[in-house]
Design a protein around this motif. Sequence first.
Motif, PDB file in Angstrom:
ATOM      1  N   LEU A  45      -5.403  -9.682 -11.362  1.00 17.09           N
ATOM      2  CA  LEU A  45      -4.235  -9.290 -10.726  1.00 17.09           C
ATOM      3  C   LEU A  45      -4.390  -7.974 -10.084  1.00 17.09           C
ATOM      4  CD1 LEU A  45      -2.534 -10.404 -13.919  1.00 17.09           C
ATOM      5  CD2 LEU A  45      -2.033 -11.840 -11.072  1.00 17.09           C
ATOM      6  N   ILE A  46      -5.013  -7.586 -10.732  1.00 11.17           N
ATOM      7  CA  ILE A  46      -4.621  -5.373 -11.158  1.00 11.17           C
ATOM      8  C   ILE A  46      -6.289  -4.750 -10.132  1.00 11.17           C
ATOM      9  CG2 ILE A  46      -6.632  -4.525 -12.269  1.00 11.17           C
ATOM     10  CD1 ILE A  46      -3.217  -3.293 -12.054  1.00 11.17           C
ATOM     11  N   GLN A  47      -6.748  -6.479  -9.230  1.00 11.43           N
ATOM     12  CA  GLN A  47      -7.923  -5.670  -8.018  1.00 11.43           C
ATOM     13  C   GLN A  47      -7.032  -5.216  -7.098  1.00 11.43           C
ATOM     14  OE1 GLN A  47     -11.077  -6.542  -9.063  1.00 11.43           O
ATOM     15  NE2 GLN A  47     -11.301  -5.208  -7.536  1.00 11.43           N
ATOM     16  N   PRO A  48      -6.148  -6.079  -6.327  1.00 15.97           N
ATOM     17  CA  PRO A  48      -6.377  -5.110  -5.437  1.00 15.97           C
ATOM     18  C   PRO A  48      -6.015  -3.658  -5.244  1.00 15.97           C
ATOM     19  CG  PRO A  48      -4.620  -6.911  -5.635  1.00 15.97           C
ATOM     20  CD  PRO A  48      -4.828  -6.878  -7.343  1.00 15.97           C
ATOM     21  N   PHE A  49      -5.134  -2.839  -6.521  1.00 13.76           N
ATOM     22  CA  PHE A  49      -5.279  -1.883  -6.734  1.00 13.76           C
ATOM     23  C   PHE A  49      -6.836  -1.307  -6.950  1.00 13.76           C
ATOM     24  CE2 PHE A  49      -1.433  -3.144  -8.219  1.00 13.76           C
ATOM     25  CZ  PHE A  49      -0.358  -2.093  -7.442  1.00 13.76           C
ATOM     26  N   ILE A  50      -7.161  -1.707  -7.939  1.00 16.79           N
ATOM     27  CA  ILE A  50      -9.290  -1.705  -7.623  1.00 16.79           C
ATOM     28  C   ILE A  50      -9.468  -1.072  -6.366  1.00 16.79           C
ATOM     29  CG2 ILE A  50     -10.793  -1.712  -8.553  1.00 16.79           C
ATOM     30  CD1 ILE A  50     -10.308  -3.045 -10.784  1.00 16.79           C
ATOM     31  N   ASP A  51      -9.480  -2.186  -6.051  1.00 17.44           N
ATOM     32  CA  ASP A  51      -9.384  -2.134  -4.008  1.00 17.44           C
ATOM     33  C   ASP A  51      -9.193  -0.967  -2.974  1.00 17.44           C
ATOM     34  OD1 ASP A  51     -11.156  -4.316  -5.116  1.00 17.44           O
ATOM     35  OD2 ASP A  51     -10.596  -5.752  -3.903  1.00 17.44           O
ATOM     36  N   ALA A  52      -7.830  -0.589  -3.454  1.00 14.19           N
ATOM     37  CA  ALA A  52      -7.439   0.456  -3.106  1.00 14.19           C
ATOM     38  C   ALA A  52      -7.700   1.649  -3.006  1.00 14.19           C
ATOM     39  CB  ALA A  52      -5.965   0.014  -2.916  1.00 14.19           C
ATOM     40  N   GLY A  53      -8.692   1.729  -4.100  1.00 16.59           N
ATOM     41  CA  GLY A  53      -9.259   3.037  -5.225  1.00 16.59           C
ATOM     42  C   GLY A  53      -7.579   3.646  -5.731  1.00 16.59           C
ATOM     43  N   GLN A  54      -6.367   2.798  -5.990  1.00 16.42           N
ATOM     44  CA  GLN A  54      -5.558   3.820  -7.023  1.00 16.42           C
ATOM     45  C   GLN A  54      -5.994   3.301  -8.376  1.00 16.42           C
ATOM     46  OE1 GLN A  54      -3.441   4.672  -5.342  1.00 16.42           O
ATOM     47  NE2 GLN A  54      -4.045   4.643  -3.049  1.00 16.42           N
ATOM     48  N   THR A  55      -6.571   4.453  -8.976  1.00 22.14           N
ATOM     49  CA  THR A  55      -7.407   3.926 -10.195  1.00 22.14           C
ATOM     50  C   THR A  55      -6.397   4.683 -10.999  1.00 22.14           C
ATOM     51  OG1 THR A  55      -8.679   5.954  -9.703  1.00 22.14           O
ATOM     52  CG2 THR A  55      -9.803   3.793  -9.463  1.00 22.14           C
ATOM     53  N   SER A  56      -5.140   5.278 -10.885  1.00 22.94           N
ATOM     54  CA  SER A  56      -4.788   5.780 -12.199  1.00 22.94           C
ATOM     55  C   SER A  56      -3.289   4.751 -12.154  1.00 22.94           C
ATOM     56  CB  SER A  56      -4.181   6.869 -10.955  1.00 22.94           C
ATOM     57  OG  SER A  56      -3.569   6.914  -9.261  1.00 22.94           O
ATOM     58  N   GLY A  67      -0.554  -6.025 -13.096  1.00 20.84           N
ATOM     59  CA  GLY A  67      -0.483  -6.560 -11.921  1.00 20.84           C
ATOM     60  C   GLY A  67      -0.185  -6.732 -10.538  1.00 20.84           C
ATOM     61  N   LEU A  68      -0.510  -7.524  -9.416  1.00 20.80           N
ATOM     62  CA  LEU A  68       0.134  -8.304  -8.121  1.00 20.80           C
ATOM     63  C   LEU A  68      -0.330  -9.326  -8.859  1.00 20.80           C
ATOM     64  CD1 LEU A  68       1.429  -6.800  -6.278  1.00 20.80           C
ATOM     65  CD2 LEU A  68      -0.359  -7.063  -4.945  1.00 20.80           C
ATOM     66  N   LEU A  69       0.854 -10.955  -8.624  1.00 20.29           N
ATOM     67  CA  LEU A  69       0.581 -12.102  -8.670  1.00 20.29           C
ATOM     68  C   LEU A  69       1.167 -11.766  -6.805  1.00 20.29           C
ATOM     69  CD1 LEU A  69       0.759 -14.887  -9.828  1.00 20.29           C
ATOM     70  CD2 LEU A  69       3.083 -14.715 -10.093  1.00 20.29           C
ATOM     71  N   THR A  70      -0.014 -13.122  -5.735  1.00 19.43           N
ATOM     72  CA  THR A  70       0.681 -13.769  -4.930  1.00 19.43           C
ATOM     73  C   THR A  70       0.084 -15.148  -5.035  1.00 19.43           C
ATOM     74  OG1 THR A  70      -0.456 -11.278  -3.772  1.00 19.43           O
ATOM     75  CG2 THR A  70      -1.166 -13.109  -2.676  1.00 19.43           C
ATOM     76  N   VAL A  71       1.142 -16.019  -4.436  1.00 16.88           N
ATOM     77  CA  VAL A  71       1.575 -17.115  -4.096  1.00 16.88           C
ATOM     78  C   VAL A  71       1.957 -17.413  -2.897  1.00 16.88           C
ATOM     79  CG1 VAL A  71       2.680 -18.879  -5.410  1.00 16.88           C
ATOM     80  CG2 VAL A  71       2.162 -17.094  -6.702  1.00 16.88           C
ATOM     81  N   SER A  72       1.407 -18.069  -1.506  1.00 15.89           N
ATOM     82  CA  SER A  72       1.352 -18.195  -0.936  1.00 15.89           C
ATOM     83  C   SER A  72       2.274 -17.064  -0.103  1.00 15.89           C
ATOM     84  CB  SER A  72       2.283 -19.324  -0.484  1.00 15.89           C
ATOM     85  OG  SER A  72       3.094 -19.950   0.410  1.00 15.89           O
ATOM     86  N   LYS A  73       2.587 -16.947   0.816  1.00 20.46           N
ATOM     87  CA  LYS A  73       2.849 -15.532   1.292  1.00 20.46           C
ATOM     88  C   LYS A  73       3.911 -14.572   0.656  1.00 20.46           C
ATOM     89  CE  LYS A  73       4.999 -17.933   4.653  1.00 20.46           C
ATOM     90  NZ  LYS A  73       5.616 -18.170   6.260  1.00 20.46           N
TER      91      LYS A  73
END
Length: 966
Positions: A316-327, A66-72
């Motif tokens: 953590l993987i939600q940004p990819f789901i929101d972007a439609g990158q289900t693969s 997934g994608l870990l986002t902390v601050s900026k």
Amino acid sequence: MPGLVRKLLIFAAVDGLVLQPLAQRGQRPAPATKIAYEDNNIEYVWKDGGEGYKAGKSFEAFGIVGLLTVSKYSFLISITRREQVAQIQGKPIYVVTEVALTPLSSRNAAESSILQTQAGLQKAGAGGDATDDSDTDGDEADNSAALSDDIDDEDIHPATSTSGSISGEGLREHRRTSSVAEDVISRKGGYGPFAQKWFSKKGWTVGQRRNLGMSLTEPDNTTSRSDQTGESRRQPSPIIKPLEKDDEEQKNINDVAERLLPKLLRTTQILFGTSQSFFFSYDYDITRSIATRRTTNSELPLYTEVDPLFFWNRHLIQPFIDAGQTSLVLPLMQGFVGQRWFEMDTNPPKPAIGLTGDENTAMEMTDLSVGDKDQDHADAGESDSPNGQKSGDGRSTKRPFLLTLISRRSIKRAGLRYLRRGVDEEGHTANGVETEQILSEPSWAPSSKIHSFVQLRGSVPIFFSQSPYSFKPVPQIQHSAETNFRAFKKHFDNISDRYGSVQVVSLVEKHGPESIVGDAYEKNMDRLNLERASSGDSIGFEWFDFHSICRGMKFENVSLLMDAIGSKLDKFGDTVELEGQQLSRQSGVLRTNCMDCLDRTNVVQSACARRALEMQLKAEGIDFCLQADQSTQWFNTLWADNGDAISKQYASTAALKGDFTRTRKRDYKGALTDMGLSISRFYSGIVNDYFSQAAIDFLLGNVTSLVWEDFEANLMSGDPAVSMQKLRQQAIDVSQKLVVADEHEEFIGGWTLLAPHIPNTIKSTPFEEAVLLLTDTALYATRFDWNMEKVISFERVDLGHVVSLKYGAYITSTLSAAQADEKRNVGFIITYKAGTDDVTRVNTRSMSTVPFPEEGGPQRDASASPPAKGLVGLIGRQQSPPADRILAWKALPSRSAVTNGQDAPSLSEIETVKTICCEIERVVLLGRSEKKSIVEAGSIISQEEARKSTGLLEHLGHSLKKMVWA
């Protein structure tokens, strides 16, 4: 699946990173994806793979966590190493053994990190310990790395991959090339500037510098004019919500998060990588049991079908789901997956008959382990056992079987021992684990039956806590009986909805400290069964005092428990599947618990699983008791590994009593080992677990970045088990009903605020959360027991006696930036002259009286009127007016790190204080002819005053805790 690309290729290119998506089930791989960076937002654009990308700057990964986002700052967490631990119906199951965290805040940082990862993987491959796609024995997986391992901030930095160790020379080299690493390591959060427009051909620009009193890198002179004006900035990506313009408050939050960022990255790497506690499959749903999985062929992405209760990287993987990158979405499950291959004799030798005519049935089963060689034999239907029986035509009578064990840890109330105990408001318990035992043939042939047996474990479903600062801490029941029963009922309603009937086995002690929760468990169960009596779906409850019955290390006495619940387990049955169709389904579930749901629980669950295995083999025409070899080492080892894995994930050590689970024997060596493990658990509980718990909550999305500010101030994070908003409103309601004796008084409002520990002072720590009530005639300062949800005492002040109100900065500590912020630490004091109408009452829960704690306060008066509405104890009335007295109040933090319910608008601390003061003033002036304002602004305790009063020992103590915990 052959012919499908299962690997994820990550490249550092001139215009971003390129990701080769995972193929969908039954489909060809999708085109590569370009990840570009624009103002720290990620933009996904479909593009033909491999066009114009640099060679050499790449590493091979097996999926994205997934994608870990902390601050900026954002980091891509990708799987760089894995091991196959099992195969189910021809689908491989893997455990994650290593992850890489690639920074996405700048191209230089990403490229440098990718080169570090590439070098680490190449070095590991050259050393012969790189992991490939080949199957490996799940028993060989090294689960020794626990989440709560010692973590050093110097071990990791945002611009460096965490996929391997980094030498000192490599670290220095990276510091010279990466401002990210330099700032994180050397400046502890004072990050250098980053480009605002990464792919401008005219060069790089710099970010806005923060005034933190730290030297930052000077701006790059190659910045283009258009970049400086911001006219050429592109639109933000919808994938990550753009940061709003930082105000001073937001900067403070970001700064704290950045200071703790290296520790968070290291913890993330340990959790998802070296702990070896996360499992995945590309095309098989391991989050659902045989009874609940979806057997129809579906073209939907796997993540849409998995059980959300066990989908650990969903946030953590939600940004990819929101972007439609289900693969690119790969669901991970925490827990355990193990598999063992064994043989049973379908034509065992006849039992020997002695002279007395008694049959000798002391047989043993063949001990075999999983391996490629054994698997080949299984597929061929052969046996390499030299003692195997032969049928009449010379064929072996050995029949191969495969035993698969899957434990699924719930994401609800997830965390570590002592920091996550009991139940939450929605009925989810700590250390909730579903364990499924699957019996099948190694070939998984459609014509063969699949047997599945499911059990549960979970903490006692009541609100309780235990201090980590003791080897044998006494449990403390929290909240009222009604609050506990509501959560208790929800818990078993949830289980009944998922599994049907329920049989509970509680293994806590019937005497001693554990009996506190055991008694509460039994009482709530009796009440629940009384409610369920009309529907006939009562819950079985068996209290088996494990320590008492198995005293002297006689764990074989667990057979007494099997005798007690055996008929209930037989009634539940198991799930049987043939050719994709369910022939039967398990109708109920066994729920087992001790205090930690680890050691005693694993012994009992393994005993129940063995009993279920015997019944399943009997259904296959095999008598377990007639086998020549009954040591069942393969079975014992599998369950011991399962117990160790769950224990490490919850308590940071292997399970106690593991020697009995493995060998069915208990001796002094095992007791000594358990003593060492107990000491290790004690150390982890008071040193490492606080930060790790905050990290788990953050990675699961339970809390926001505010959790790091809370952690820096208190060196621990709050437990979101109960909605504090609801609990505080309930405290106001209870206080109003109990302490306002005169029914003619009009209730104006109530607030929960912080108050000094000792009344009539402004700084006596620790501050306590109390309730302030306002009616048309009086103020009520109420002390509240938040665990029992009862009023402890209250002080009534007639509004006519109020002299003045003062609000302003109220600093009680300067140990952290958040605690020293005058804008967020505000409060007010109410000055009044106590009169004969003022009263203090203490709830002693008896008719005895006690002296007032403060000197010169109200004296006891035996002739006073009786207590109001059942509040018993001391009644005091003022004999002679003393000097002016005060009620000091400090506003609670207006923001909460808990994500649930944070969308509702709330007043700031200063707005809350002003509102309360104005309301009190309004009501006070209604009864006076002179309407002169009684409210003034001014510091109660300024930052400078607080800094002078904070002693050296306080600073040293906080620094020591911070050094140990953060």
